[in-house]
Each structure stands twice: as C-alpha cells, then as structure tokens.
Design an enzyme around this catalytic site. Structure first.
Site, PDB file in Angstrom:
ATOM      1  N   ALA A 191       0.803  -1.238   0.000  1.00 39.86           N
ATOM      2  CA  ALA A 191       0.000   0.000   0.000  1.00 39.86           C
ATOM      3  C   ALA A 191       0.828   1.277   0.000  1.00 39.86           C
ATOM      4  CB  ALA A 191      -0.997   0.023   1.157  1.00 39.86           C
ATOM      5  N   ALA A 192       2.151   1.161  -0.146  1.00 37.97           N
ATOM      6  CA  ALA A 192       2.960   2.388  -0.208  1.00 37.97           C
ATOM      7  C   ALA A 192       2.573   3.204  -1.449  1.00 37.97           C
ATOM      8  CB  ALA A 192       4.436   2.039  -0.242  1.00 37.97           C
ATOM      9  N   GLY A 193       2.424   2.506  -2.583  1.00 40.54           N
ATOM     10  CA  GLY A 193       2.026   3.199  -3.815  1.00 40.54           C
ATOM     11  C   GLY A 193       0.617   3.779  -3.692  1.00 40.54           C
ATOM     12  N   ASP A 194      -0.277   3.024  -3.086  1.00 35.70           N
ATOM     13  CA  ASP A 194      -1.656   3.516  -2.914  1.00 35.70           C
ATOM     14  C   ASP A 194      -1.677   4.760  -2.029  1.00 35.70           C
ATOM     15  OD1 ASP A 194      -2.542   1.309  -4.351  1.00 35.70           O
ATOM     16  OD2 ASP A 194      -2.762   0.083  -2.545  1.00 35.70           O
TER      17      ASP A 194
HETATM   18  O1  RIB Z   1      -1.554  -2.181  -3.315  1.00 37.92           O
HETATM   19  C1  RIB Z   1      -1.683  -3.026  -2.215  1.00 37.92           C
HETATM   20  C2  RIB Z   1      -2.945  -3.824  -2.311  1.00 37.92           C
HETATM   21  O2  RIB Z   1      -2.861  -4.689  -3.418  1.00 37.92           O
HETATM   22  C3  RIB Z   1      -3.199  -4.736  -1.128  1.00 37.92           C
HETATM   23  O3  RIB Z   1      -3.881  -4.098  -0.078  1.00 37.92           O
HETATM   24  C4  RIB Z   1      -3.946  -5.901  -1.746  1.00 37.92           C
HETATM   25  O4  RIB Z   1      -5.282  -5.962  -1.374  1.00 37.92           O
HETATM   26  C5  RIB Z   1      -3.781  -5.716  -3.246  1.00 37.92           C
HETATM   27  O5  RIB Z   1      -4.934  -5.304  -3.822  1.00 37.92           O
END
Ligand code: RIB
Length: 307
Positions: free
Chosen positions: A247-250
């Site tokens: 989730a760093a990119g998110d």
């Molecule tokens: O980008 C990270 C996410 O990728 C995780 O939370 C997982 O659910 C996948 O979708």
C-alpha cells in the site's frame, strides 16, 4: 477540500511474514499470519481521506464477515459508502507474503470486485466530484464505462494501472493523469527502467502518445512527474527502514490527489505524498499503515530539522 470518487477494489489481505519468498513447488514455514483491510481502490480512498479529502467509494463487497469488516473500517475513515454494493460472491481476497526486506508477493482473488458491473456505473451521480480515481483490480469494462461517463461529465480521471496484468491499454486515451510504478511503466513503454533517466525516456514516450500528465514512482529512487507543458519534477524519496511495502504506492496516490486537487502546489503535493508513502512503508499492513495528515506534517518537520 477535494471531492474524490474512487471506483475500485476492496480486499481482505491475508498476510504472512516469511524469511524469503518460496520458489515454485517449495513449501516454507511462515511466521505470523495477520488479516489487514486492503485493496488498491480502498487503500487509495483511505489515503485521500486521511489527507483531508472528501471521498466516496464505489465497488462490490461480499455478504461475508470480511465485507462487513471492510465496510466498518471505511465508514470509520469517513468515506461515503452509498455506492458500495453487495455482490453474490466472496469479498476480494489478497494472499500476501512479506519477506525480511519488506518486499511483498501478492495473489489476488477478485471475488465481489469482479462482479461490480457497468450497470452500477450507470447509476453513479458524478455531480460535484472534482476527480475520479481508478485502478486495475475491477473489470476492464467497468473502468471503460467510468472513463466514458467521466468524459461526458468533464471530470478528470486519475488512473493507476495496477496490477498491470490484463490492463486494457485503450483506457489511456481518456485519462487525464496516469500514476504508475517502474514495473507498470516498463510494461507500457517497453523500456527497461533502472532509474530516473530511463523513467524520463519512458515518460516522454507516453507523453508523445498523448497522455496529459504522469507520475512514475521509483521506490527508493523517488518519483518523476512530467506533463505536456514540459514540466519535469524529480522528487527524492525519504530514507526509512522498510517494514512492509504493501500500500505504499496507494498511499502516495491517495495523498497526492487529496493535496493536489485540494489546491496545494504541485511540487509540495509530490513531497507530501512521498512522505506519506515513506510512513506507510515503515508500518505493517495496508490501511493500518496509511498515515493521517498530522503524522505526515510531523514527519516532514522532523526531516527539515535534521537537514
Ligand atoms: O496495493 C496493495 C494492495 O494490493 C493490497 O492491499 C492488496 O489488497 C492488493 O490489492
């Protein structure tokens, strides 16, 4: 305040710590296994909300307990869930292994994410949204319908083509802003990326193909922003001890969009998003690792004092 609609995935992440990732056919011992709420769409929604944006989420959840857990967490984050529907399938699952360096491997089962349909996109009321955020964890036809509908409503779409597998390249024709990592940029440009100079080459190629704005994130090498006006911004990464890169990119994307669309200057928004993702890398899990705006500002102040 930026008003953002995220149309995308919501997953339960089942995460096991391993010393190293297994090779094909191998069984290895894991350490602790934990459950974290994730999904690229939901993670980006949470990151934007924790950075001060008003956020609505659209997508599909199962009627199982994972769906209920996800709904509860997103509601606690103040995210509008009116467009989250129940689907006749399991909630999306991501099976994740994290090695000692914090690097992850992810296997996705789309479940309810894949059942969210174009007919539901038709019911979305886009009035008042400043921007729509899309990823690549729901059906391609759904993304296409969102892009068409957004174009008719003159709402810019920020797209993160992740994971890149199965990405329909024609979506790029209607995107205002593409945010992608080096693996995705390699796949779209055909250029092998080892650092900023190759990212620049790949980015310029994508601009020539007509993309208005793009950001390529490069992990510990920072990020590169480019646009049609010739702006080029390199933002260095902050050095942190990586615990879990999930989730760093998110976090970068949600934090960036919240700030940039909320009126923060471009270079400050990029620095803020870089700090938010550094904090996400320093903690375990997906949404559990996404920092609040206060924490990001504290981090930036600490970094400025040191330098
Ligand atoms: O980008 C990270 C996410 O990728 C995780 O939370 C997982 O659910 C996948 O979708």
């Amino acid at each position: 305040m930026a008003k953002i609609l995220v149309v995308g995935s919501m997953n339960m992440d089942i995460v096991t710590q391993v010393e190293r990732h297994p090779v094909p056919g191998e069984t290895i011992h894991g350490n602790e296994t934990r459950f974290f709420i994730g999904g690229k769409g939901a993670n980006q929604a949470v990151a934007a909300s924790r950075s001060g944006a008003s956020v609505a989420m659209a997508g599909g959840l199962g009627t199982d307990s994972f769906g209920a857990d996800i709904r509860k967490q997103l509601a606690e984050d103040g995210i509008d869930l009116d467009y989250v529907s129940e689907q006749p399938a399991m909630t999306g699952i991501a099976v994740i292994t994290i090695d000692q360096t914090g690097e992850n491997n992810i296997i996705l089962s789309a479940g309810a994410n894949g059942k969210y349909g174009e007919d539901e996109v038709d019911t979305l009321d886009l009035t008042g949204f400043d921007v729509i955020l899309l990823q690549n964890e729901i059906a391609q036809a759904v993304n296409q319908r969102v892009l068409e509908k957004a174009a008719m409503a003159h709402i810019p779409v920020f797209l993160n083509p992740a994971p890149i597998t199965g990405f329909d390249h024609t979506q790029l024709n209607n995107v205002s802003f593409l945010i992608l990592n080096e693996v995705e940029a390699e796949e779209l440009s055909g250029i092998r990326i080892d650092g900023i100079s190759e990212a620049l080459q790949a980015g310029k190629q994508m601009l020539e193909a007509g993309l208005p704005h793009l950001i390529i994130t490069l992990g510990s090498k920072g990020s590169l922003y480019l646009d049609q006006a010739g702006t080029q911004i390199e933002t260095p990464a902050f050095s942190v001890d990586a615990v879990d890169t999930t989730a760093a990119g998110d976090t970068f994307i949600g934090a960036f969009v919240a700030k940039y669309i909320g009126g923060t200057p471009l270079n400050e928004s990029l620095r803020y998003a870089t700090a938010a993702s550094a904090l996400a890398v320093s903690a375990a899990g997906a949404q559990s690792s996404i920092p609040s705006e206060d924490k990001v500002h504290e981090f930036l102040q600490r970094v400025e004092l040191i330098n």
